[in-house]
Enzyme design. Structure first.
Site, PDB file in Angstrom:
ATOM      1  N   LYS A 168      15.665 -30.556 -17.426  1.00 27.28           N
ATOM      2  CA  LYS A 168      16.360 -30.504 -16.129  1.00 27.28           C
ATOM      3  C   LYS A 168      17.375 -31.655 -15.987  1.00 27.28           C
ATOM      4  O   LYS A 168      18.530 -31.440 -15.628  1.00 27.28           O
ATOM      5  CB  LYS A 168      15.305 -30.568 -15.020  1.00 27.28           C
ATOM      6  CG  LYS A 168      15.809 -30.871 -13.641  1.00 27.28           C
ATOM      7  CD  LYS A 168      16.234 -29.643 -12.890  1.00 27.28           C
ATOM      8  CE  LYS A 168      16.901 -30.038 -11.581  1.00 27.28           C
ATOM      9  NZ  LYS A 168      17.330 -28.922 -10.799  1.00 27.28           N
ATOM     10  N   LYS A 243      20.501 -37.665  -6.953  1.00 27.54           N
ATOM     11  CA  LYS A 243      19.069 -37.876  -7.251  1.00 27.54           C
ATOM     12  C   LYS A 243      18.805 -37.590  -8.735  1.00 27.54           C
ATOM     13  O   LYS A 243      18.169 -38.375  -9.435  1.00 27.54           O
ATOM     14  CB  LYS A 243      18.219 -36.941  -6.381  1.00 27.54           C
ATOM     15  CG  LYS A 243      16.751 -36.945  -6.760  1.00 27.54           C
ATOM     16  CD  LYS A 243      15.951 -35.816  -6.121  1.00 27.54           C
ATOM     17  CE  LYS A 243      14.587 -35.732  -6.797  1.00 27.54           C
ATOM     18  NZ  LYS A 243      13.740 -34.654  -6.322  1.00 27.54           N
TER      19      LYS A 243
HETATM   20  P1  NAD Z   1      12.992 -30.381   1.198  1.00 19.68           P
HETATM   21  O1  NAD Z   1      13.081 -31.788   1.670  1.00 19.68           O
HETATM   22  O2  NAD Z   1      13.689 -29.310   1.944  1.00 19.68           O
HETATM   23  O3  NAD Z   1      11.440 -29.956   1.095  1.00 19.68           O
HETATM   24  C1  NAD Z   1      10.393 -30.804   0.727  1.00 19.68           C
HETATM   25  C2  NAD Z   1       9.205 -30.466   1.608  1.00 19.68           C
HETATM   26  O4  NAD Z   1       8.088 -31.255   1.203  1.00 19.68           O
HETATM   27  C3  NAD Z   1       9.455 -30.791   3.105  1.00 19.68           C
HETATM   28  O5  NAD Z   1       9.207 -29.639   3.884  1.00 19.68           O
HETATM   29  C4  NAD Z   1       8.468 -31.921   3.385  1.00 19.68           C
HETATM   30  O6  NAD Z   1       7.940 -31.875   4.716  1.00 19.68           O
HETATM   31  C5  NAD Z   1       7.396 -31.638   2.363  1.00 19.68           C
HETATM   32  N1  NAD Z   1       6.535 -32.786   2.063  1.00 19.68           N
HETATM   33  C6  NAD Z   1       6.906 -34.073   1.829  1.00 19.68           C
HETATM   34  N2  NAD Z   1       5.810 -34.817   1.558  1.00 19.68           N
HETATM   35  C7  NAD Z   1       4.744 -33.987   1.609  1.00 19.68           C
HETATM   36  C8  NAD Z   1       3.358 -34.171   1.408  1.00 19.68           C
HETATM   37  N3  NAD Z   1       2.845 -35.353   1.106  1.00 19.68           N
HETATM   38  N4  NAD Z   1       2.555 -33.097   1.543  1.00 19.68           N
HETATM   39  C9  NAD Z   1       3.057 -31.870   1.860  1.00 19.68           C
HETATM   40  N5  NAD Z   1       4.377 -31.639   2.061  1.00 19.68           N
HETATM   41  C10 NAD Z   1       5.202 -32.685   1.936  1.00 19.68           C
HETATM   42  O7  NAD Z   1      13.458 -30.418  -0.327  1.00 19.68           O
HETATM   43  P2  NAD Z   1      13.901 -29.158  -1.234  1.00 19.68           P
HETATM   44  O8  NAD Z   1      15.375 -29.007  -1.181  1.00 19.68           O
HETATM   45  O9  NAD Z   1      13.018 -28.015  -0.947  1.00 19.68           O
HETATM   46  O10 NAD Z   1      13.596 -29.762  -2.673  1.00 19.68           O
HETATM   47  C11 NAD Z   1      12.285 -29.799  -3.205  1.00 19.68           C
HETATM   48  C12 NAD Z   1      12.356 -30.184  -4.664  1.00 19.68           C
HETATM   49  O11 NAD Z   1      13.165 -29.234  -5.357  1.00 19.68           O
HETATM   50  C13 NAD Z   1      12.990 -31.553  -4.928  1.00 19.68           C
HETATM   51  O12 NAD Z   1      12.272 -32.200  -5.946  1.00 19.68           O
HETATM   52  C14 NAD Z   1      14.418 -31.207  -5.323  1.00 19.68           C
HETATM   53  O13 NAD Z   1      14.996 -32.195  -6.168  1.00 19.68           O
HETATM   54  C15 NAD Z   1      14.196 -29.914  -6.064  1.00 19.68           C
HETATM   55  N6  NAD Z   1      15.369 -29.021  -6.132  1.00 19.68           N
HETATM   56  C16 NAD Z   1      16.082 -28.736  -5.003  1.00 19.68           C
HETATM   57  C17 NAD Z   1      17.189 -27.888  -5.077  1.00 19.68           C
HETATM   58  C18 NAD Z   1      17.984 -27.523  -3.841  1.00 19.68           C
HETATM   59  O14 NAD Z   1      19.073 -26.927  -3.989  1.00 19.68           O
HETATM   60  N7  NAD Z   1      17.541 -27.844  -2.634  1.00 19.68           N
HETATM   61  C19 NAD Z   1      17.555 -27.311  -6.306  1.00 19.68           C
HETATM   62  C20 NAD Z   1      16.782 -27.579  -7.440  1.00 19.68           C
HETATM   63  C21 NAD Z   1      15.694 -28.442  -7.334  1.00 19.68           C
END
Ligand code: NAD
Length: 290
Positions: A168, A243
């Site tokens: 990744k 990030k």
């Molecule tokens: P986001 O911030 O929208 O979602 C993360 C969720 O995790 C939130 O709802 C938060 O409340 C929850 N959370 C945090 N700590 C927690 C805990 N201790 N217990 C339970 N829930 C908890 O982020 P996202 O965009 O959904 O991204 C999630 C992952 O996917 C990240 O690692 C990001 O790098 C990766 N990612 C995101 C994208 C994108 O386009 N958004 C693309 C590829 C990868």
């Protein structure tokens, strides 16, 4: 299958909904009450803690913001609390070292676990068209595969524990580099008097061919339809690219890898995000070339 889903944010919300659509019974948890309510609307059962959500499940899937949170959730609430024999799938993008550490801790207690970050954004998460790059043993991969197939279009076994995260961050470092290269070439061609659409037509069929130019053209009104045509909204946010580049720089240091272009790309995205552009699609970096 009974599956616990932890982290129902922008990505996890749609992924959990797709597991429900595939016929799984999903026991979900998120710290955010709003995210939990949306998940309930999508057919998930929600719980007050991760510890409760993992009771009686066959598998645990997580989609969390960073390595420290992934480590804390698995250490405190999943390992030793999920039933013996459950398989764990962490889909978050985190550092390679933490991914390996958590998988080691899980396997020391007899659980199979994979690191399986994704390519594809929120639309792919909602549409079930993510690409999963998977690190872990052959056995863990085979167990994780059918679950991942309900959320994605491609599931690739990258190698041992941590290999998913390695794939990744190396992929996204390359993406940042060719996006910046594409932006520089397009803007220079324009300044030299070449119509940007002509440059696109020529370079996209010549040796300048690359995904940023051909499939994600960063100039509005040129090439394919992309976030540039929507004022750089949607797509892949600059903050998330930054990030991933920070994770890539950390991994480069840990592995003593030479990454002069990756480091330059990371510095340019630091500046761009620092100037208040973190919410714009990463292709908006072309706006810095005036
Ligand atoms: P986001 O911030 O929208 O979602 C993360 C969720 O995790 C939130 O709802 C938060 O409340 C929850 N959370 C945090 N700590 C927690 C805990 N201790 N217990 C339970 N829930 C908890 O982020 P996202 O965009 O959904 O991204 C999630 C992952 O996917 C990240 O690692 C990001 O790098 C990766 N990612 C995101 C994208 C994108 O386009 N958004 C693309 C590829 C990868």
């Amino acid at each position: 299958m009974k599956i616990a889903f932890i982290g129902l944010g922008n990505m996890g919300g749609g992924m959990a909904a797709n597991l429900v659509k595939a016929g799984h019974s999903v026991r979900a948890f998120d710290l955010s009450a709003e995210a939990a309510a949306t998940a309930r609307g999508n057919g998930c059962e929600t719980f007050a803690s991760a510890k409760e959500a993992v009771q009686g499940v066959d598998a645990v899937v997580s989609m969390l913001p960073n390595g420290a949170i992934v480590k804390a959730v698995y250490t405190d609430d999943v390992i030793g609390h999920a039933p013996e024999g459950a398989v764990f799938l962490d889909c978050s993008t985190i550092d390679v070292a933490t991914a390996k550490e958590v998988i080691e801790a899980a396997s020391a207690k007899g659980y199979d676990m994979v690191d399986t970050p994704v390519s594809g954004g929120i639309a792919a998460a909602n549409g079930g068209t993510l690409t999963f790059m998977v690190g872990g043993t052959e056995k863990a991969f085979e167990r994780a595969k059918p679950i991942l197939e309900a959320m994605g279009k491609a599931v690739i076994h990258a190698g041992d524990a941590g290999a998913g995260q390695t794939a990744k961050i190396c992929n996204n470092m390359l993406l940042a580099i060719h996006m910046i290269g594409t932006a520089e070439a397009m803007k220079m061609a324009e300044k030299l008097g070449l119509d940007p659409q002509k440059f696109y037509e020529i370079s996209s069929q010549s040796s300048g061919y690359n995904w940023s130019l051909n499939a994600y053209t960063p100039l509005p009104g040129v090439g394919v339809d992309s976030p540039a045509d929507n004022e750089y909204q949607g797509g892949f946010a600059t903050a998330l690219m930054l990030k991933d580049l920070r994770l890539a720089m950390e991994a480069a240091e840990n592995s003593d890898s030479a990454v002069p272009l990756g480091a330059r790309a990371a510095a340019l995205y630091e500046d761009f995000a620092g100037a208040g552009n973190g919410g714009l699609d990463f292709s908006a970096i072309i706006k810095t070339y005036t």
